[in-house]
Design an enzyme around this catalytic site. Structure first.
Site, PDB file in Angstrom:
ATOM      1  CG  HIS A   1      -1.763  -1.218   1.368  1.00 24.57           C
ATOM      2  ND1 HIS A   1      -2.246  -1.935   0.304  1.00 24.57           N
ATOM      3  CD2 HIS A   1      -2.203  -1.877   2.475  1.00 24.57           C
ATOM      4  CE1 HIS A   1      -2.950  -2.982   0.745  1.00 24.57           C
ATOM      5  NE2 HIS A   1      -2.925  -2.962   2.062  1.00 24.57           N
TER       6      HIS A   1
ATOM      7  CE  LYS B   1      -2.283  -3.821  11.491  1.00 24.45           C
ATOM      8  NZ  LYS B   1      -3.287  -3.591  10.465  1.00 24.45           N
TER       9      LYS B   1
HETATM   10  C1  BG6 Z   1      -4.665  -4.708   4.667  1.00 25.25           C
HETATM   11  C2  BG6 Z   1      -3.779  -5.105   5.814  1.00 25.25           C
HETATM   12  O1  BG6 Z   1      -4.039  -4.966   3.454  1.00 25.25           O
HETATM   13  O2  BG6 Z   1      -4.940  -3.317   4.770  1.00 25.25           O
HETATM   14  C3  BG6 Z   1      -4.404  -4.753   7.137  1.00 25.25           C
HETATM   15  O3  BG6 Z   1      -3.535  -6.509   5.749  1.00 25.25           O
HETATM   16  C4  BG6 Z   1      -4.801  -3.301   7.184  1.00 25.25           C
HETATM   17  O4  BG6 Z   1      -3.524  -5.047   8.209  1.00 25.25           O
HETATM   18  C5  BG6 Z   1      -5.616  -2.949   5.951  1.00 25.25           C
HETATM   19  O5  BG6 Z   1      -5.549  -3.092   8.351  1.00 25.25           O
HETATM   20  C6  BG6 Z   1      -5.848  -1.455   5.893  1.00 25.25           C
HETATM   21  O6  BG6 Z   1      -6.753  -1.174   4.870  1.00 25.25           O
HETATM   22  P1  BG6 Z   1      -7.704   0.081   4.951  1.00 25.25           P
HETATM   23  O7  BG6 Z   1      -8.449   0.072   3.663  1.00 25.25           O
HETATM   24  O8  BG6 Z   1      -8.568  -0.115   6.147  1.00 25.25           O
HETATM   25  O9  BG6 Z   1      -6.802   1.273   5.107  1.00 25.25           O
END
Ligand code: BG6
Length: 545
Positions: free
Chosen positions: A293, A391
């Site tokens: 991401h 987190k």
């Molecule tokens: C996921 C991760 O890919 O993305 C998670 O495995 C994380 O740990 C999540 O919480 C976050 O996604 P978003 O869309 O809630 O920002």
């Protein structure tokens, strides 16, 4: 040429005349319309989608219940699904169509963005949903799947097939091999039909495993048939990065080392690891968030303009950008890990990471990560990019802050020094989606005071509260065969190439005291050290009002 065109007003009118002649703009007497907020449509509004069958492997899993089916249901509400369409769930557990449909309906009611089920839409949607019981490695199960598909009357439903692998990556290879064996997946394109394979992250755990996985998949499917998901790319605000950068002349001129002092990308999460301890022990923040991401957001923020909006042109530029990230040589100076211990989040005591289920009591897995990266290209040379994610932070927010250089040290800067806030653009990816420009203004009154002021664009007030789930967009793109929002093979491999040496640099060293942070705070104190030598500070996202 400019002299010949004369004063701006006359120049503008001439441009209008010229454009009108090629019928782009309305007539002069309708010139009020020039200020209307007219959208320019780049596609036909709706993706061209052909009738197809979507086969979901891992039909009983969390992803299917929480994300995939709610997304498909909402596409049905919006009448965006192909017509006809079939959805087949494939999993090991014994159950019949009716039982699976009930599970899915409960999932839509609980997890979909509307949190409700329209009975009329559901009746029509669920009539196209069925279940196929089978073991992923059993050829007979794939024969049953083939028979089921063959029973669908419309020819396209038997040969236009989207295989969604919502299963562990260790099973990807076996499934595509079986699909090929059952002649359901054809690597060589056959005119008039298509088969595609959608795979979820994590795509490997390092470069070597990603290479292995890619090799396994491409033995049975062509790269063009593989759609690797990073759900961040399905977010409206992430897609808007390209629009914001390349459809506006004003910002793109500032988007370089001459104007930008540094960039901060923050993806903070209030949630802890919760029930995902087992997975998280293997992944940590680096594999879970940064490799995918955060590097995706970084590449969109920093890439060069692509030559077109085609999938390959966009992905070429992203890969080029990733390749120009300077390898991290001194991990201790450029990377800070962290792990949360017990602390208060929202007034409640949150367990420390080491007390979470399936987590080792002496685990050194990072739940927080901050990095300082440099991009060695003409545009960004010397500009630090600070990335962080964690987190159990005070609140959940994803944003990108482009901080501009300070003004020369005369006039206001000479008097205020560091108190004169540098200009910044913040792209709020979620929540409270929008963009804020921060600049200085005079505080009204007889005394001479300067203070930052903010100009906001909010999706909500501009477009209303339309926030489709990332999976809706991604599923539709995969059905339509547009790979722009999916990760190409070289992209995923290049990203692993960036993060692997960093993980190796940690060399199983235990975390130090300065790397622990209390749940509900903005990360370890060590994260400040990353910015301090250059006089920078983290700008924390503000809570949503
Ligand atoms: C996921 C991760 O890919 O993305 C998670 O495995 C994380 O740990 C999540 O919480 C976050 O996604 P978003 O869309 O809630 O920002």
């Amino acid at each position: 040429m400019f002299a010949a065109l004369g004063r701006p007003a006359i120049r503008d009118r001439r441009r209008v005349e010229i454009f009108r002649r090629v019928s782009i703009l309305p007539r002069m007497d309708d010139s009020n319309q020039l200020d209307e907020l007219m959208a320019c449509r780049l596609d036909d509004g709706r993706k061209a989608v052909t009738p197809c069958t979507i086969v979901i492997f891992g039909a009983s899993g969390d992803l299917t219940i929480r994300k995939l089916i709610p997304a498909l249901y909402h596409l049905a509400v919006e009448k965006a699904l192909p017509n006809p369409v079939r959805i087949v769930g494939f999993a090991r557990r014994e159950k019949d169509d009716a039982a699976w449909r009930e599970e899915l309906k409960a999932g839509v009611a609980q997890f979909s963005r509307s949190k409700s089920v329209d009975e009329v839409v559901w009746a029509e949607f669920s009539a196209n949903v069925s279940y196929c019981q089978g073991d992923l490695t059993d050829p007979a199960a794939y024969q049953r799947l083939a028979e089921k598909l063959a029973s669908f009357g419309v020819p396209e439903l038997k040969k236009n097939l989207l295989f969604y692998l919502a299963i562990s990556p260790s099973q990807f290879g076996a499934v595509v091999e079986q699909l090929c064996g059952a002649n359901l997946l054809k690597r060589d394109e056959t005119p008039g039909e298509w088969q595609r394979v959608v795979v979820e992250k994590p795509f490997g755990t390092d470069l070597a495993s990603a290479l292995r996985l890619n090799n396994e998949l491409t033995r049975f499917a062509h790269e063009k048939q593989i759609f690797r998901i990073d759900h961040y790319l399905g977010k409206e605000t992430v897609q808007n990065i390209l629009m914001f950068r390349f459809s506006n002349a004003i910002f793109e001129q500032l988007w370089n080392r001459t104007s930008v002092d540094h960039v901060q990308i923050t993806v903070s999460e209030k949630v802890g690891v919760g029930g995902r301890g087992g997975y998280y022990e293997e992944s940590g923040a680096m594999r879970d968030m940064v490799q995918n991401h955060l590097l995706q957001v970084l590449s969109l923020i920093a890439m060069e303009p692509p030559v077109s909006l085609d999938a390959e042109a966009v992905r070429d530029e992203k890969v080029k950008l990733l390749k120009s990230i300077r390898p991290v040589r001194d991990v201790s100076k450029q990377v800070v890990r962290g792990q949360y211990f017990a602390g208060m989040v929202d007034g409640k005591l949150r367990n420390g990471y080491r007390q979470e289920e399936k987590v080792k009591t002496d685990s050194n897995v990072e739940t927080y990560l901050a990095l300082k990266l440099f991009i060695d290209n003409w545009r960004w040379s010397g500009v630090p990019f600070f990335l962080r994610t964690g987190k159990s932070l005070p609140h959940s927010a994803s944003e990108v802050r482009i901080q501009f250089r300070p003004t020369p040290n005369v006039l206001f800067a000479a008097k205020c020094g560091l108190k004169l806030d540098p200009n910044a653009i913040t792209l709020r990816l979620q929540p409270n989606e929008g963009i804020t420009l921060r600049f200085n203004g005079k505080v009204p009154g007889a005394s001479l005071q300067v203070r930052p002021v903010r100009m906001h664009f909010s999706y909500d007030s501009e477009f209303g509260a339309y926030t489709p789930e990332a999976y809706e967009r991604l599923l539709l793109e995969a059905i339509a065969g547009d790979a722009t929002l999916f990760i190409r093979r070289d992209e995923v491999e290049t990203a692993w190439g960036i993060v692997d040496p960093i993980r190796a640099g940690w060399d199983n060293k235990p975390l130090t005291n300065r790397e622990f942070y209390s749940a509900g705070t903005w990360g370890p104190v060590a994260a400040e050290d990353l910015l301090a030598p250059t006089g920078h500070v983290w700008r924390d996202p503000q809570p949503t009002k």
